[in-house]
Design a protein around this motif. Structure first.
Motif, PDB file in Angstrom:
ATOM      1  N   MET A   1      -1.142  19.022  74.524  1.00  0.00           N
ATOM      2  CA  MET A   1      -2.138  18.325  73.239  1.00  0.00           C
ATOM      3  C   MET A   1      -2.904  17.323  74.069  1.00  0.00           C
ATOM      4  O   MET A   1      -2.452  16.684  75.222  1.00  0.00           O
ATOM      5  N   SER A   2      -4.100  17.283  73.833  1.00  0.00           N
ATOM      6  CA  SER A   2      -4.936  16.305  74.455  1.00  0.00           C
ATOM      7  C   SER A   2      -4.627  14.724  74.222  1.00  0.00           C
ATOM      8  O   SER A   2      -3.958  14.573  73.283  1.00  0.00           O
ATOM      9  N   ASP A   3      -4.856  14.081  75.187  1.00  0.00           N
ATOM     10  CA  ASP A   3      -4.442  12.253  74.796  1.00  0.00           C
ATOM     11  C   ASP A   3      -5.684  11.691  74.299  1.00  0.00           C
ATOM     12  O   ASP A   3      -5.629  10.446  74.307  1.00  0.00           O
ATOM     13  N   ARG A 313      -7.203   7.093  72.005  1.00  0.00           N
ATOM     14  CA  ARG A 313      -6.774   7.632  73.089  1.00  0.00           C
ATOM     15  C   ARG A 313      -5.338   7.029  72.791  1.00  0.00           C
ATOM     16  O   ARG A 313      -4.806   6.210  72.553  1.00  0.00           O
ATOM     17  N   LYS A 314      -4.456   7.934  73.398  1.00  0.00           N
ATOM     18  CA  LYS A 314      -2.992   8.091  73.423  1.00  0.00           C
ATOM     19  C   LYS A 314      -2.629   6.764  74.587  1.00  0.00           C
ATOM     20  O   LYS A 314      -2.717   7.049  75.836  1.00  0.00           O
ATOM     21  N   ALA A 315      -2.593   5.782  74.044  1.00  0.00           N
ATOM     22  CA  ALA A 315      -2.180   4.531  74.777  1.00  0.00           C
ATOM     23  C   ALA A 315      -1.526   3.497  73.928  1.00  0.00           C
ATOM     24  O   ALA A 315      -2.055   3.279  72.663  1.00  0.00           O
ATOM     25  N   PRO A 316      -0.472   2.620  74.061  1.00  0.00           N
ATOM     26  CA  PRO A 316      -0.269   1.323  73.304  1.00  0.00           C
ATOM     27  C   PRO A 316      -1.273   0.467  72.957  1.00  0.00           C
ATOM     28  O   PRO A 316      -2.100   0.055  73.974  1.00  0.00           O
ATOM     29  N   PRO A 317      -1.746   0.205  71.699  1.00  0.00           N
ATOM     30  CA  PRO A 317      -3.024  -0.554  71.642  1.00  0.00           C
ATOM     31  C   PRO A 317      -2.462  -1.988  71.396  1.00  0.00           C
ATOM     32  O   PRO A 317      -1.180  -2.341  71.516  1.00  0.00           O
ATOM     33  N   SER A 318      -3.302  -3.001  71.479  1.00  0.00           N
ATOM     34  CA  SER A 318      -3.143  -4.286  71.422  1.00  0.00           C
ATOM     35  C   SER A 318      -3.615  -4.915  70.211  1.00  0.00           C
ATOM     36  O   SER A 318      -5.130  -4.925  70.172  1.00  0.00           O
TER      37      SER A 318
END
Length: 346
Positions: A1-3, A313-318
């Motif tokens: 799966m795309s990130d 985007r697959k990344a922890p947000p802030s």
């Protein structure tokens, strides 16, 4: 799966912006990700005429930070004294996109709402004639009805008879919270749509009550049993045209939430897109996120889809835990677990 996932820029089909200092503080939280939003009219005093809606729109646009693009879709607050011709004129001008029905006493600033539905019959008939949708807060307010049953009783005793009497009227069941609401909306045909909030996809009534009262999870309509939350998730992630996003993001200061008689509402404008991406991914339905946030709502309201895009985007947000306003701090909705998707661009 795309990130990464790029979708048509989303809309919010149920939003509270308030006014004054609160408006100036919370508007950027929506405009950052959303192109348009249906603006709730339950100010004090409420927005009941076309002239009042035009003035409120001017205040919203004046509060929009430079460089941000956002279109407020205005609504009128239905009262027993609403003038059908004023409603029709406001709609014909392009200003007003819906009329909001609050049963009197149902939620925040709903005291001016409708008690006797026979007194709004002429308005509803005019709306059906001109194709103007009615947005419904679907709860009865009778003292003999349990708060967890208010939605189901409203559907059976108010909404269904209303729609049978005026079948051409386009109706949005706002912030549905039960499997009964899901089933009724699904069977309602082209003239019936339903919004689902972000927080009702994530919390059930245990989140409010277990281990001590959690005021920042208290909302109206109140969250229901887990079986209802799962029904809402299945509807939202299905891609079905009937269901679309209405966050019901409702800013209240912490001092008004954290007291003996605290206000109802969850503030989700800031992190909704990250929350939804995670919900849809968990349910194996990421390809349907665009329909829920960006396609189904415009189709129901007869509006074009947005031309811009939003990329996740697959990344922890802030995200901030609180928004600072001129009236006090507002707590951003916390799902209770780490988020895994961030908004990369909008």
């Amino acid at each position: 799966m795309s990130d990464t996932l790029t979708i048509i820029r989303p809309d919010d089909w149920h939003l509270h912006l308030r006014d004054g200092a609160m408006l100036r503080a919370v508007l950027p939280e929506t405009a950052r990700h959303f192109a348009r939003a249906i603006i709730m009219p339950n100010l004090v005093p409420p927005v009941v005429t076309g002239a009042q809606a035009a003035a409120y729109r001017e205040r919203i646009m004046a509060a929009l930070p430079e460089g941000m693009s956002f279109e407020p879709l205005m609504t009128l607050y239905l009262t027993e004294d609403t003038d059908p011709e004023d409603v029709a004129a406001a709609h014909a001008s392009g200003l007003v996109k819906a009329v909001k029905l609050y049963p009197a006493g149902a939620t925040t600033n709903s005291a001016s709402g409708v008690s006797d539905f026979t007194k709004v019959r002429a308005v509803l008939e005019k709306m059906a004639e001109i194709g103007l949708p009615l947005c419904v807060h679907g709860e009865v307010t009778r003292a003999d009805v349990d708060i967890f049953d208010r939605e189901a009783v409203f559907i059976d005793t108010v909404l269904d008879p209303l729609r049978r009497t005026t079948p051409e009227l386009r109706v949005v069941m706002e912030h549905i919270t039960t499997s009964h609401g899901v089933d009724y909306a699904r069977a309602g045909g082209e003239t019936l749509g339903a919004t689902i909030t972000t927080h009702h996809l994530i919390i059930n009534r245990n989140h409010i009550l277990v281990g001590g009262i959690k005021p920042h999870y208290y909302c109206l309509p109140v969250a229901k049993r887990e079986e209802h939350r799962l029904a809402l998730r299945a509807a939202a992630t299905s891609g079905e045209a009937t269901f679309f996003l209405g966050t019901d993001s409702a800013p209240h200061t912490d001092s008004n939430k954290e007291q003996a008689c605290g206000c109802a509402g969850c503030f989700t404008a800031t992190n909704t897109m990250s929350l939804l991406a995670q919900v849809f991914e968990e349910d194996g339905a990421l390809p349907n996120l665009e329909a829920f946030t960006s396609k189904n709502g415009p189709a129901f309201y007869g509006l074009p889809q947005n031309t811009g895009t939003l990329t996740l985007r697959k990344a922890p947000p802030s995200y901030p835990k609180k928004i600072l306003t001129g009236e006090g701090e507002v707590t951003v909705f916390d799902p209770g677990y780490p988020l895994t998707w961030e908004v990369a661009s909008a």
